[in-house]
Write an enzyme that holds these catalytic residues in place. Structure first.
Site, PDB file in Angstrom:
ATOM      1  N   LYS A  74     116.428  69.483  42.492  1.00  0.00           N
ATOM      2  CA  LYS A  74     115.309  68.942  41.706  1.00  0.00           C
ATOM      3  C   LYS A  74     114.319  70.088  41.588  1.00  0.00           C
ATOM      4  O   LYS A  74     113.471  70.291  42.454  1.00  0.00           O
ATOM      5  CB  LYS A  74     114.683  67.737  42.390  1.00  0.00           C
ATOM      6  CG  LYS A  74     113.569  67.129  41.546  1.00  0.00           C
ATOM      7  CD  LYS A  74     113.451  65.652  41.752  1.00  0.00           C
ATOM      8  CE  LYS A  74     112.349  65.073  40.860  1.00  0.00           C
ATOM      9  NZ  LYS A  74     112.855  64.544  39.607  1.00  0.00           N
TER      10      LYS A  74
ATOM     11  N   SER B  92     106.554  66.608  41.205  1.00  0.00           N
ATOM     12  CA  SER B  92     105.176  66.285  41.545  1.00  0.00           C
ATOM     13  C   SER B  92     105.176  64.987  42.352  1.00  0.00           C
ATOM     14  O   SER B  92     106.199  64.318  42.466  1.00  0.00           O
ATOM     15  CB  SER B  92     104.329  66.157  40.279  1.00  0.00           C
ATOM     16  OG  SER B  92     104.911  65.246  39.376  1.00  0.00           O
TER      17      SER B  92
ATOM     18  N   LYS C 184     116.309  58.105  37.427  1.00  0.00           N
ATOM     19  CA  LYS C 184     117.141  59.329  37.414  1.00  0.00           C
ATOM     20  C   LYS C 184     117.620  59.699  38.811  1.00  0.00           C
ATOM     21  O   LYS C 184     118.789  60.025  39.004  1.00  0.00           O
ATOM     22  CB  LYS C 184     116.344  60.505  36.839  1.00  0.00           C
ATOM     23  CG  LYS C 184     116.084  60.454  35.364  1.00  0.00           C
ATOM     24  CD  LYS C 184     115.470  61.744  34.847  1.00  0.00           C
ATOM     25  CE  LYS C 184     114.175  62.114  35.560  1.00  0.00           C
ATOM     26  NZ  LYS C 184     113.099  61.101  35.361  1.00  0.00           N
ATOM     27  N   THR C 185     116.703  59.658  39.779  1.00  0.00           N
ATOM     28  CA  THR C 185     117.080  60.052  41.138  1.00  0.00           C
ATOM     29  C   THR C 185     118.061  59.066  41.741  1.00  0.00           C
ATOM     30  O   THR C 185     119.049  59.451  42.387  1.00  0.00           O
ATOM     31  CB  THR C 185     115.841  60.163  42.028  1.00  0.00           C
ATOM     32  OG1 THR C 185     114.928  61.107  41.456  1.00  0.00           O
ATOM     33  CG2 THR C 185     116.210  60.637  43.422  1.00  0.00           C
TER      34      THR C 185
ATOM     35  N   GLU D 227     118.498  67.650  38.568  1.00  0.00           N
ATOM     36  CA  GLU D 227     117.724  66.516  38.057  1.00  0.00           C
ATOM     37  C   GLU D 227     116.411  66.965  37.445  1.00  0.00           C
ATOM     38  O   GLU D 227     115.642  67.708  38.049  1.00  0.00           O
ATOM     39  CB  GLU D 227     117.452  65.504  39.166  1.00  0.00           C
ATOM     40  CG  GLU D 227     116.816  64.231  38.627  1.00  0.00           C
ATOM     41  CD  GLU D 227     116.148  63.405  39.695  1.00  0.00           C
ATOM     42  OE1 GLU D 227     115.135  62.748  39.378  1.00  0.00           O
ATOM     43  OE2 GLU D 227     116.611  63.424  40.848  1.00  0.00           O
TER      44      GLU D 227
ATOM     45  N   ASP E  67     112.049  61.877  46.097  1.00  0.00           N
ATOM     46  CA  ASP E  67     113.257  61.974  45.279  1.00  0.00           C
ATOM     47  C   ASP E  67     114.157  63.113  45.744  1.00  0.00           C
ATOM     48  O   ASP E  67     115.374  62.968  45.857  1.00  0.00           O
ATOM     49  CB  ASP E  67     112.889  62.188  43.811  1.00  0.00           C
ATOM     50  CG  ASP E  67     112.268  60.955  43.178  1.00  0.00           C
ATOM     51  OD1 ASP E  67     112.345  59.870  43.787  1.00  0.00           O
ATOM     52  OD2 ASP E  67     111.702  61.074  42.084  1.00  0.00           O
TER      53      ASP E  67
ATOM     54  N   THR F 104     110.102  58.530  32.112  1.00  0.00           N
ATOM     55  CA  THR F 104     109.863  58.588  33.541  1.00  0.00           C
ATOM     56  C   THR F 104     110.090  57.199  34.142  1.00  0.00           C
ATOM     57  O   THR F 104     110.047  56.184  33.440  1.00  0.00           O
ATOM     58  CB  THR F 104     108.425  59.073  33.835  1.00  0.00           C
ATOM     59  OG1 THR F 104     108.302  59.351  35.230  1.00  0.00           O
ATOM     60  CG2 THR F 104     107.399  58.035  33.423  1.00  0.00           C
ATOM     61  N   GLU F 105     110.389  57.161  35.424  1.00  0.00           N
ATOM     62  CA  GLU F 105     110.612  55.899  36.144  1.00  0.00           C
ATOM     63  C   GLU F 105     111.756  55.067  35.573  1.00  0.00           C
ATOM     64  O   GLU F 105     111.681  53.837  35.521  1.00  0.00           O
ATOM     65  CB  GLU F 105     109.321  55.059  36.162  1.00  0.00           C
ATOM     66  CG  GLU F 105     108.123  55.737  36.804  1.00  0.00           C
ATOM     67  CD  GLU F 105     108.320  56.029  38.289  1.00  0.00           C
ATOM     68  OE1 GLU F 105     109.021  55.229  38.960  1.00  0.00           O
ATOM     69  OE2 GLU F 105     107.796  57.054  38.777  1.00  0.00           O
TER      70      GLU F 105
END
Length: 227
Positions: A38, A42, A16-17, A117, A55, A12-13
């Protein structure tokens, strides 16, 4: 002919976006029609129009096709926690087949390039026996891997690539994204990844404090994705 890819991350982080938006911008510069989904997000904010995810809104901005927010982000969850926990707290069930149906609707809308995504890493849980990786498996689409260039990225990237292959899917390409600045031995880490990952490198995205995906698009090459 529509080409669809699932965008996964090594964690995560890892951007990706940001990378997905840059890929969409790169395609748009080649006069290609683009769309993105997407499926589950969350960390959404309450607005007058309902829950909205930053995102998903960025993807909606970067794509060329005009899709409703509900098509871009069909499952929006408010807490910024793991999706399966957020869904459980909201009394919702994360259904892979429903997500796949929405993705297929976007895939059939006429875009040249569709990006789907993921959330978190490859094995993000959706429930007791379901994972987000089940979605690209059900859709039978190849994968683009976003590698967050940071300590530990080689191990994370190789394990993710191995899991993708064992799930019967193709790693179509990967992007090295410097989401943070100051990585030690960056060139050496990048050279190791290039030697070991079994897919073409689509680009090296440098750290950008302004986080301008249009500028990042200049560092990418989507031609291996469109053959």
């Amino acid at each position: 002919m529509t080409r669809t890819y699932f965008v996964a991350g090594t964690d995560t982080e890892v951007g990706k976006t940001f990378v997905s938006a840059a890929l969409l911008a790169c395609a748009a510069r080649q006069q290609l029609q683009t769309a993105a989904v997407k499926p589950v997000a969350s960390g959404c904010e309450v607005t007058d129009e309902g829950l909205r995810n930053g995102d998903a809104l960025l993807l909606q901005e970067a794509m060329t096709m005009d899709l409703a927010y509900s098509q871009v982000n069909p499952i929006a969850l408010e807490p910024a926690i793991a999706p399966h926990i957020a869904a459980m707290e909201a009394g919702k069930r994360l259904d892979v087949s429903r997500m796949a149906g929405i993705c297929r609707g976007v895939m059939s809308a006429g875009a040249d390039l569709v990006l789907i995504e993921g959330a978190g890493g490859w094995r993000t849980p959706l429930g007791p026996r379901a994972f987000l990786s089940d979605l690209p498996r059900q859709l039978d689409v190849p994968v683009i891997l976003v590698v967050g260039m940071q300590l530990g990225c080689i191990n994370h990237a190789l394990l993710t690539a191995e899991a993708i292959r064992r799930d019967g899917l193709t790693l179509a390409g990967w992007v090295a994204n410097f989401a943070r600045e100051g990585m030690a031995r960056a060139d050496e880490n990048l050279a190791t990844l290039r030697a070991l990952l079994p897919a073409p490198l689509l680009g090296v995205v440098p750290f950008d404090e302004a986080a301008d995906y249009r500028s990042a698009a200049q560092a990418l090459d989507i031609n291996p994705l469109m053959v």
